[in-house]
Design a protein around this motif. Structure first.
Motif, mmCIF file in Angstrom:
data_model
loop_
_atom_site.group_PDB
_atom_site.id
_atom_site.type_symbol
_atom_site.label_atom_id
_atom_site.label_comp_id
_atom_site.label_asym_id
_atom_site.label_seq_id
_atom_site.Cartn_x
_atom_site.Cartn_y
_atom_site.Cartn_z
ATOM 1 N N ASP A 173 15.344 21.025 9.469
ATOM 2 C CA ASP A 173 16.299 20.752 8.408
ATOM 3 C C ASP A 173 16.785 19.312 8.512
ATOM 4 O O ASP A 173 16.867 18.743 9.600
ATOM 5 N N ILE A 174 17.135 18.737 7.363
ATOM 6 C CA ILE A 174 17.689 17.387 7.359
ATOM 7 C C ILE A 174 19.147 17.475 7.782
ATOM 8 O O ILE A 174 19.954 18.156 7.165
ATOM 9 N N ALA A 175 19.479 16.786 8.859
ATOM 10 C CA ALA A 175 20.846 16.795 9.376
ATOM 11 C C ALA A 175 21.578 15.522 8.991
ATOM 12 O O ALA A 175 22.766 15.548 8.696
ATOM 13 N N VAL A 176 20.855 14.405 9.005
ATOM 14 C CA VAL A 176 21.430 13.118 8.640
ATOM 15 C C VAL A 176 20.459 12.450 7.673
ATOM 16 O O VAL A 176 19.267 12.373 7.945
ATOM 17 N N ALA A 177 20.979 11.981 6.548
ATOM 18 C CA ALA A 177 20.139 11.309 5.564
ATOM 19 C C ALA A 177 20.813 10.024 5.106
ATOM 20 O O ALA A 177 22.023 9.988 4.889
ATOM 21 N N VAL A 178 20.012 8.969 5.000
ATOM 22 C CA VAL A 178 20.503 7.691 4.500
ATOM 23 C C VAL A 178 19.675 7.362 3.265
ATOM 24 O O VAL A 178 18.449 7.343 3.325
ATOM 25 N N THR A 179 20.358 7.117 2.152
ATOM 26 C CA THR A 179 19.693 6.822 0.902
ATOM 27 C C THR A 179 20.160 5.467 0.391
ATOM 28 O O THR A 179 21.369 5.237 0.272
ATOM 29 N N LYS A 180 19.204 4.582 0.120
ATOM 30 C CA LYS A 180 19.558 3.276 -0.427
ATOM 31 C C LYS A 180 19.887 3.441 -1.901
ATOM 32 O O LYS A 180 19.170 4.104 -2.642
ATOM 33 N N GLN A 181 21.002 2.839 -2.297
ATOM 34 C CA GLN A 181 21.399 2.868 -3.699
ATOM 35 C C GLN A 181 21.276 1.454 -4.255
ATOM 36 O O GLN A 181 20.413 0.719 -3.820
ATOM 37 N N GLU A 182 22.116 1.075 -5.158
ATOM 38 C CA GLU A 182 22.005 -0.259 -5.761
ATOM 39 C C GLU A 182 22.468 -1.355 -4.799
ATOM 40 O O GLU A 182 23.359 -1.138 -3.974
ATOM 41 N N GLN A 183 21.837 -2.499 -4.899
ATOM 42 C CA GLN A 183 22.135 -3.699 -4.106
ATOM 43 C C GLN A 183 22.297 -3.359 -2.631
ATOM 44 O O GLN A 183 21.368 -2.887 -2.007
#
Length: 96
Positions: A4-14
């Motif tokens: 399972d995904i426990a920690v997720a980092v998603t790039k957003q704008e800029q």
């Protein structure tokens, strides 16, 4: 440990990122995730700046500490502004 995904980092704008951490993550897991992320950040930082891993690890640590202080300060300032706005609204209502 599951997949399972426990920690997720998603790039957003800029230069904005969204970080999500599930509620069931343990302290030990957070320590591992933090160390692993810091390692990969330091590795990439070293590559981009053509410096040693040791130097880049130090820079990553300084950046993390600095950003935490900035974010905490912004959070405190935001709470103060919200409190001020709420108090102003209460005063307006009392005057009417």
């Amino acid at each position: 440990m599951s997949n399972d995904i426990a920690v997720a980092v998603t790039k957003q704008e800029q230069d904005k990122f969204k970080v999500s951490i599930t509620k069931d993550v343990t302290v030990n897991e957070l320590e591992i995730y933090t160390a692993r992320l810091a390692y990969y950040l330091a590795k990439r930082w070293a590559e981009l700046n053509k410096i040693s891993l040791e130097e880049s690890a130090e820079q990553v640590a300084i950046t993390i500490e600095s950003q935490i202080n900035i974010w905490e300060s912004e959070k405190h300032d935001k709470k103060s502004r919200v409190k001020h706005v709420n108090n102003t609204e209460e005063i307006k209502h009392k005057k009417i």
